[in-house]
Design a protein around this motif. Structure first.
Motif, PDB file in Angstrom:
ATOM      1  N   PRO A 192       7.107   6.092  -5.695  1.00  0.00           N
ATOM      2  CA  PRO A 192       7.380   5.528  -7.019  1.00  0.00           C
ATOM      3  C   PRO A 192       7.688   4.034  -6.984  1.00  0.00           C
ATOM      4  N   GLY A 193       7.972   3.508  -5.824  1.00  0.00           N
ATOM      5  CA  GLY A 193       8.216   2.072  -5.696  1.00  0.00           C
ATOM      6  C   GLY A 193       9.661   1.778  -5.401  1.00  0.00           C
ATOM      7  N   ALA A 194       9.864   0.867  -4.517  1.00  0.00           N
ATOM      8  CA  ALA A 194      11.205   0.411  -4.164  1.00  0.00           C
ATOM      9  C   ALA A 194      11.140  -1.079  -3.902  1.00  0.00           C
ATOM     10  N   ASP A 195      11.989  -1.834  -4.554  1.00  0.00           N
ATOM     11  CA  ASP A 195      12.027  -3.266  -4.307  1.00  0.00           C
ATOM     12  C   ASP A 195      12.613  -3.525  -2.932  1.00  0.00           C
ATOM     13  N   ILE A 196      11.897  -4.263  -2.132  1.00  0.00           N
ATOM     14  CA  ILE A 196      12.368  -4.652  -0.818  1.00  0.00           C
ATOM     15  C   ILE A 196      13.084  -5.991  -0.916  1.00  0.00           C
TER      16      ILE A 196
ATOM     17  N   ILE B 172       5.637 -22.109  -8.036  1.00  0.00           N
ATOM     18  CA  ILE B 172       5.940 -20.694  -7.850  1.00  0.00           C
ATOM     19  C   ILE B 172       7.388 -20.430  -8.232  1.00  0.00           C
ATOM     20  N   GLY B 173       7.601 -19.289  -8.881  1.00  0.00           N
ATOM     21  CA  GLY B 173       8.947 -18.839  -9.216  1.00  0.00           C
ATOM     22  C   GLY B 173       9.379 -17.756  -8.247  1.00  0.00           C
ATOM     23  N   ASP B 174      10.273 -16.908  -8.676  1.00  0.00           N
ATOM     24  CA  ASP B 174      10.746 -15.819  -7.840  1.00  0.00           C
ATOM     25  C   ASP B 174       9.604 -14.848  -7.528  1.00  0.00           C
ATOM     26  N   VAL B 175       9.714 -14.171  -6.395  1.00  0.00           N
ATOM     27  CA  VAL B 175       8.726 -13.175  -5.994  1.00  0.00           C
ATOM     28  C   VAL B 175       9.413 -11.824  -5.846  1.00  0.00           C
ATOM     29  N   ALA B 176       8.609 -10.778  -5.891  1.00  0.00           N
ATOM     30  CA  ALA B 176       9.102  -9.422  -5.643  1.00  0.00           C
ATOM     31  C   ALA B 176       8.203  -8.789  -4.589  1.00  0.00           C
ATOM     32  N   VAL B 177       8.811  -8.238  -3.558  1.00  0.00           N
ATOM     33  CA  VAL B 177       8.081  -7.482  -2.548  1.00  0.00           C
ATOM     34  C   VAL B 177       8.452  -6.027  -2.781  1.00  0.00           C
ATOM     35  N   ARG B 178       7.457  -5.187  -3.006  1.00  0.00           N
ATOM     36  CA  ARG B 178       7.701  -3.812  -3.415  1.00  0.00           C
ATOM     37  C   ARG B 178       6.928  -2.852  -2.529  1.00  0.00           C
TER      38      ARG B 178
ATOM     39  N   GLU C  40       3.763  12.275  11.836  1.00  0.00           N
ATOM     40  CA  GLU C  40       4.863  12.315  10.867  1.00  0.00           C
ATOM     41  C   GLU C  40       5.432  10.895  10.755  1.00  0.00           C
ATOM     42  N   PRO C  41       4.679   9.979  10.150  1.00  0.00           N
ATOM     43  CA  PRO C  41       5.126   8.580  10.117  1.00  0.00           C
ATOM     44  C   PRO C  41       6.195   8.332   9.057  1.00  0.00           C
ATOM     45  N   TYR C  42       6.911   7.270   9.256  1.00  0.00           N
ATOM     46  CA  TYR C  42       7.805   6.702   8.249  1.00  0.00           C
ATOM     47  C   TYR C  42       7.823   5.212   8.479  1.00  0.00           C
ATOM     48  N   PHE C  43       8.328   4.490   7.533  1.00  0.00           N
ATOM     49  CA  PHE C  43       8.364   3.039   7.621  1.00  0.00           C
ATOM     50  C   PHE C  43       9.792   2.562   7.573  1.00  0.00           C
ATOM     51  N   ILE C  44      10.095   1.571   8.376  1.00  0.00           N
ATOM     52  CA  ILE C  44      11.344   0.839   8.253  1.00  0.00           C
ATOM     53  C   ILE C  44      10.939  -0.558   7.818  1.00  0.00           C
ATOM     54  N   VAL C  45      11.417  -0.950   6.653  1.00  0.00           N
ATOM     55  CA  VAL C  45      10.990  -2.195   6.054  1.00  0.00           C
ATOM     56  C   VAL C  45      12.190  -3.100   5.873  1.00  0.00           C
ATOM     57  N   GLY C  46      12.028  -4.355   6.190  1.00  0.00           N
ATOM     58  CA  GLY C  46      13.089  -5.329   6.019  1.00  0.00           C
ATOM     59  C   GLY C  46      12.624  -6.672   6.516  1.00  0.00           C
ATOM     60  N   GLY C  47      13.492  -7.628   6.501  1.00  0.00           N
ATOM     61  CA  GLY C  47      13.163  -8.962   6.969  1.00  0.00           C
ATOM     62  C   GLY C  47      14.360  -9.862   6.845  1.00  0.00           C
TER      63      GLY C  47
ATOM     64  N   ILE D  95      17.514  -9.810   4.020  1.00  0.00           N
ATOM     65  CA  ILE D  95      16.749  -8.953   3.131  1.00  0.00           C
ATOM     66  C   ILE D  95      17.112  -7.511   3.470  1.00  0.00           C
ATOM     67  N   PRO D  96      17.429  -6.687   2.478  1.00  0.00           N
ATOM     68  CA  PRO D  96      17.847  -5.311   2.762  1.00  0.00           C
ATOM     69  C   PRO D  96      16.801  -4.551   3.577  1.00  0.00           C
ATOM     70  N   THR D  97      17.246  -3.700   4.477  1.00  0.00           N
ATOM     71  CA  THR D  97      16.366  -2.868   5.289  1.00  0.00           C
ATOM     72  C   THR D  97      16.497  -1.426   4.801  1.00  0.00           C
ATOM     73  N   PHE D  98      15.395  -0.709   4.717  1.00  0.00           N
ATOM     74  CA  PHE D  98      15.464   0.696   4.344  1.00  0.00           C
ATOM     75  C   PHE D  98      14.401   1.475   5.089  1.00  0.00           C
ATOM     76  N   ARG D  99      14.618   2.762   5.214  1.00  0.00           N
ATOM     77  CA  ARG D  99      13.659   3.664   5.843  1.00  0.00           C
ATOM     78  C   ARG D  99      13.102   4.572   4.768  1.00  0.00           C
ATOM     79  N   THR D 100      11.791   4.734   4.775  1.00  0.00           N
ATOM     80  CA  THR D 100      11.153   5.610   3.797  1.00  0.00           C
ATOM     81  C   THR D 100      11.312   7.061   4.215  1.00  0.00           C
ATOM     82  N   GLN D 101      10.836   7.950   3.369  1.00  0.00           N
ATOM     83  CA  GLN D 101      10.793   9.368   3.705  1.00  0.00           C
ATOM     84  C   GLN D 101       9.871   9.583   4.897  1.00  0.00           C
ATOM     85  N   VAL D 102       9.993  10.709   5.580  1.00  0.00           N
ATOM     86  CA  VAL D 102       9.047  11.102   6.621  1.00  0.00           C
ATOM     87  C   VAL D 102       7.886  11.792   5.914  1.00  0.00           C
ATOM     88  N   TYR D 103       6.675  11.368   6.231  1.00  0.00           N
ATOM     89  CA  TYR D 103       5.486  11.949   5.623  1.00  0.00           C
ATOM     90  C   TYR D 103       4.975  13.052   6.550  1.00  0.00           C
ATOM     91  N   ASP D 104       5.193  14.321   6.186  1.00  0.00           N
ATOM     92  CA  ASP D 104       4.779  15.465   7.000  1.00  0.00           C
ATOM     93  C   ASP D 104       3.293  15.742   6.832  1.00  0.00           C
TER      94      ASP D 104
END
Length: 144
Positions: A133-137, A75-81, A99-106, A113-122
Motif C-alpha cells: 500500500p505504500g510507506a514513506d521512506i 526543486i522542492g521537497d521530495v518523497a521516497v516511497r 522468501e525475500p524482504y527489504f530493509i530500506v533506509g539511508g 532517514i528512518p530504516t524499516f523492514r518490509t514483510q516477508v514475501y512467502d
C-alpha cells in the motif's frame, strides 16, 4: 550588484537568512521564477560544488541544482516511497522459492532517514508481483 569574477552576480540579505551570493545560470533561473517573491524565496546558502562539475544553492522553500549538461533545475521537497516488489528470478535455493524482504533506509548529511523492514514475501515465484500500500521512506529536502 556585479561582483568581480562572477558575471551576473547578486548578494541577497535578510535578517533571517543572512547574506548569500547567487550567480550565473542559477541566478538566471531564480530570476525566471520571480526572484525572492517566487516560490523559492530568499537564498539560504551560497553555491556549493557538486560531483560531476555541478553546483547547488539552497533557498527558503527549495533549492536549485546546476550541471553543464542539464542547466539550472529548481526543486522542492521530495518523497521516497516504497510500493512493493517484482520477482524477476529465483536463486538455486533448495526450497524452490525465495522468501525475500527489504530493509530500506539511508543517511543524509545532517538527517538520519528512518530504516524499516518490509514483510516477508512467502512463496515467491519468478514473475510474481507483490504490491504494497505504500510507506514513506523519506520526505524532505534532497540535500538534507
Amino acid at each position: 550588484m556585479q561582483l568581480p569574477g562572477r558575471p551576473e552576480s547578486s548578494i541577497y540579505w535578510t535578517p533571517q537568512t543572512a547574506a548569500h551570493e547567487v550567480y550565473g545560470a542559477i541566478r538566471g533561473r531564480w530570476s525566471q521564477l520571480g526572484w525572492e517573491k517566487g516560490w523559492l524565496g530568499y537564498p539560504t546558502s551560497g553555491e556549493a560544488d557538486l560531483p560531476e562539475g555541478g553546483r547547488l544553492a539552497t533557498f527558503e522553500h527549495g533549492g536549485m541544482y546546476w550541471w553543464p549538461d542539464t542547466g539550472a533545475i529548481d526543486i522542492g521537497d521530495v518523497a521516497v516511497r516504497y510500493r512493493g516488489m517484482n520477482c524477476f528470478g529465483e536463486t538455486d535455493e533448495a526450497s524452490g522459492s525465495d522468501e525475500p524482504y527489504f530493509i530500506v533506509g539511508g543517511v543524509g548529511s545532517s538527517t538520519q532517514i528512518p530504516t524499516f523492514r518490509t514483510q516477508v514475501y512467502d512463496d515467491v515465484d519468478a514473475g510474481g508481483s507483490f504490491p504494497h500500500p505504500g510507506a514513506d521512506i523519506y520526505r524532505g529536502r534532497p540535500w538534507a
